[in-house]
Design an enzyme around this catalytic site. Structure first.
Site, short mmCIF file in Angstrom:
data_model
loop_
_atom_site.label_atom_id
_atom_site.label_comp_id
_atom_site.label_asym_id
_atom_site.label_seq_id
_atom_site.Cartn_x
_atom_site.Cartn_y
_atom_site.Cartn_z
N LYS A 258 0.85 -1.20 0.00
CA LYS A 258 0.00 0.00 0.00
C LYS A 258 0.88 1.24 0.00
CE LYS A 258 -3.07 2.63 3.09
NZ LYS A 258 -3.66 2.68 4.45
N ASP A 263 -2.40 10.47 3.53
CA ASP A 263 -3.79 10.05 3.76
C ASP A 263 -4.47 11.00 4.73
OD1 ASP A 263 -6.18 8.72 3.98
OD2 ASP A 263 -5.41 7.22 5.38
N LYS A 270 -9.77 12.70 8.73
CA LYS A 270 -9.21 12.30 10.01
C LYS A 270 -9.15 13.48 10.97
CE LYS A 270 -6.04 8.86 8.01
NZ LYS A 270 -6.45 7.67 8.77
N ASP A 281 1.79 6.51 5.52
CA ASP A 281 0.82 5.57 4.95
C ASP A 281 1.35 4.94 3.66
OD1 ASP A 281 -1.55 4.37 5.65
OD2 ASP A 281 -2.79 5.64 4.39
N ASP A 340 -12.00 6.86 4.38
CA ASP A 340 -10.74 6.66 5.08
C ASP A 340 -10.33 5.19 5.10
OD1 ASP A 340 -8.46 7.45 6.44
OD2 ASP A 340 -9.39 7.30 8.42
N GLU A 342 -9.37 3.57 2.55
CA GLU A 342 -8.96 3.66 1.14
C GLU A 342 -7.84 2.68 0.78
OE1 GLU A 342 -5.48 5.02 2.83
OE2 GLU A 342 -7.51 5.51 3.44
N ARG A 344 -7.39 -0.47 1.33
CA ARG A 344 -7.88 -1.74 0.76
C ARG A 344 -8.37 -1.57 -0.67
NH1 ARG A 344 -11.93 -2.07 5.68
NH2 ARG A 344 -10.12 -0.95 6.48
#
Length: 498
Positions: A258, A263, A270, A281, A340, A342, A344
């Protein structure tokens, strides 16, 4: 840093050894059985007799000497029968970390390895010493000092020692690369900037590099990557690196990471507190880059492919929204309930792409869920998957290199929790088990291929004061590089272990 390693003869007296720091390792309460130099024997024995130092694990004491040796650092290894790779690596990092605060512009550290047991831990000592020196100083006016490291010991099997030193240097370099990428702020590490960096690394290391840009991502139907990227002005990319170390038609192992360069959470934004940490991230993709550079330099005789789905996740007038439905590379659809969640979504496209290579195994690494931090803290990464053999191989590799993982279940009940009324699946589950339902989502994109998912949300970066390991510094840890390189380097061995 400039780290040079070499072996010196054990017969050399310490009084003739010129070094800034002499590091000596001791097992718990074993001072009487060890041969120490006349120059330091009395001081060391006195430290033991006064109970100032007993050799307990990670215990250390500094002795100031005179003449050629400025300082002597005694480091405890604990009980001899409990020594392992991770413990040895950490002890070595204590030695090198000690000198970071030195005012000298050039530093020379000597490790005395006069116990036969150290012969099998040269790689661990090399990795620990090198990672103990790591510092992300790109934005600092004062840069890291030059460090020369010598191993002073038995040196009987020079070929094996050279191989271990070389392997330790390559792997610690791969970890440092992953740390550097993860630590980079998103302003200097956009998807296109990262693609350019991957291209340069591939040119130097002999990897084949393919950059799938935005227009092609759309043509391929990679709706997860495209959907997540819509709120950002930075175009997304999917970086594919290939190491051809095996036979031409041999099935590869595919490593997916990933790679969200920043993010914000998107529309489901967030909280502002600690949002700066969301530059990390991209740690899964950073690990893939470090792994691929390492396997190429080590010339591992396997075909290995690294895939890095790369984008930012930001709010904006064009951003994807809760309630949207995305279509992925394998034509499956997902209802978006939280933007959030995201990671996956971009992994879904990359995992589906991995199936095109008809792999022998797929492994993904992702800072995927806060729930994994709740479950395991920063001590271990969560592991889930669909193949018991591959999971067992991962666990054995974990024990060997010291990067801890812990298996969580992936039963059918969890997969039922992500069923959607309007699409094939939804991107979050209901009723807890957030780490597992995220893995359940990913399981829809790996087909029947052996697959393991590592949730590194709790282990990818370190906050000040949260780790006692000297080779793990504040900021990015580079987690996953040592584990996966260990697995790939000894694939046949681990496939046979029970």
């Amino acid at each position: 840093m400039n780290m040079i390693v070499s072996f010196k003869e054990p017969s050399l007296e310490e009084s003739k050894l010129k070094t800034d720091l002499l590091v000596m390792f001791f097992f718990e309460n074993e001072i009487k059985t060890r041969d120490t130099d006349k120059t330091t024997a009395g001081i060391i024995k006195s430290a033991f007799q006064q109970k100032e130092f007993t050799g307990k694990i990670n215990q250390s004491i500094l002795i100031r000497n005179n003449k050629n040796i400025n300082k002597i650092l005694l480091i405890g290894l604990g009980k001899r029968n409990e020594l392992n790779f991770e413990r040895m690596m950490n002890a070595a990092s204590i030695g090198s970390s000690f000198m970071i605060k030195s005012k000298s512009s050039k530093i020379k550290i000597t490790y005395r390895l006069d116990d036969k047991v150290f012969e099998e831990y040269i790689q661990a000592i090399t990795q620990g010493a090198n990672l103990g020196l790591y510092k992300f100083d790109k934005y600092k006016k004062t840069k890291t000092k030059s460090v020369t490291i010598h191993f002073w010991g038995r040196g009987k099997n020079k070929r094996d020692e050279r191989n271990q030193i070389g392997t330790g240097m390559v792997i610690s370099s791969g970890v440092s690369l992953a740390r550097d990428i993860s630590n980079m702020p998103s302003s200097d590490c956009t998807p296109l900037m990262l693609a350019s960096r991957a291209k340069k690394i591939s040119n130097k290391s002999g990897l084949k590099c393919r950059i799938i840009k935005k227009d092609q991502l759309k043509k391929l139907g990679m709706g997860g990557i495209i959907g997540v990227s819509k709120g950002s002005h930075q175009p997304p990319v999917c970086i594919v690196l290939e190491h051809q170390g095996g036979k031409k038609n041999e099935k590869p192992v595919v490593i997916v990471g990933k790679t969200i360069t920043f993010d914000s959470g998107g529309i489901s934004i967030k909280p502002s507190a600690a949002m700066d940490e969301m530059k990390h991230d991209k740690s899964g993709g950073a690990a893939v880059l470090g792994i691929m550079e390492s396997v190429s330099r080590l010339k591992i005789p396997m075909n290995i492919i690294g895939i890095m789905p790369t984008t930012e996740n930001l709010p904006g007038g064009n951003a994807y929204k809760p309630g949207d439905v995305l279509t992925f590379y394998n034509k499956k659809t997902a209802e978006i309930l939280n933007t959030d969640a995201e990671g996956r979504l971009v992994l879904a496209d990359a995992l589906a792409l991995a199936q095109d290579y008809k792999p022998k195994a797929i492994i993904d690494l992702a800072t995927l869920t806060g729930a994994c931090i709740v479950a395991l803290g920063s001590v271990a990464s969560g592991m889930m998957g669909n193949n018991d053999t591959l999971k067992r191989m991962m666990l054995n590799a974990s024990k060997a290199c010291g990067e801890r993982i812990w298996e969580l279940p992936l039963w059918p009940e969890y997969k039922n929790m992500i069923k959607s009324d309007i699409a094939d699946i939804k991107n979050i589950g209901m009723g807890g088990a957030g780490t597992i339902t995220a893995a359940a989502f990913l399981s829809n994109f790996v087909g029947d291929y052996p697959w393991v998912h590592l949730d590194i949300a709790g282990t990818a970066w370190k906050q000040r004061g949260t780790s006692q390991k000297g080779y793990i510094k504040n900021g990015a840890t580079g987690v996953g590089v040592m584990l996966i390189v260990e697995l790939l380097s000894n694939w046949n061995k681990y496939s046979k272990l029970k």
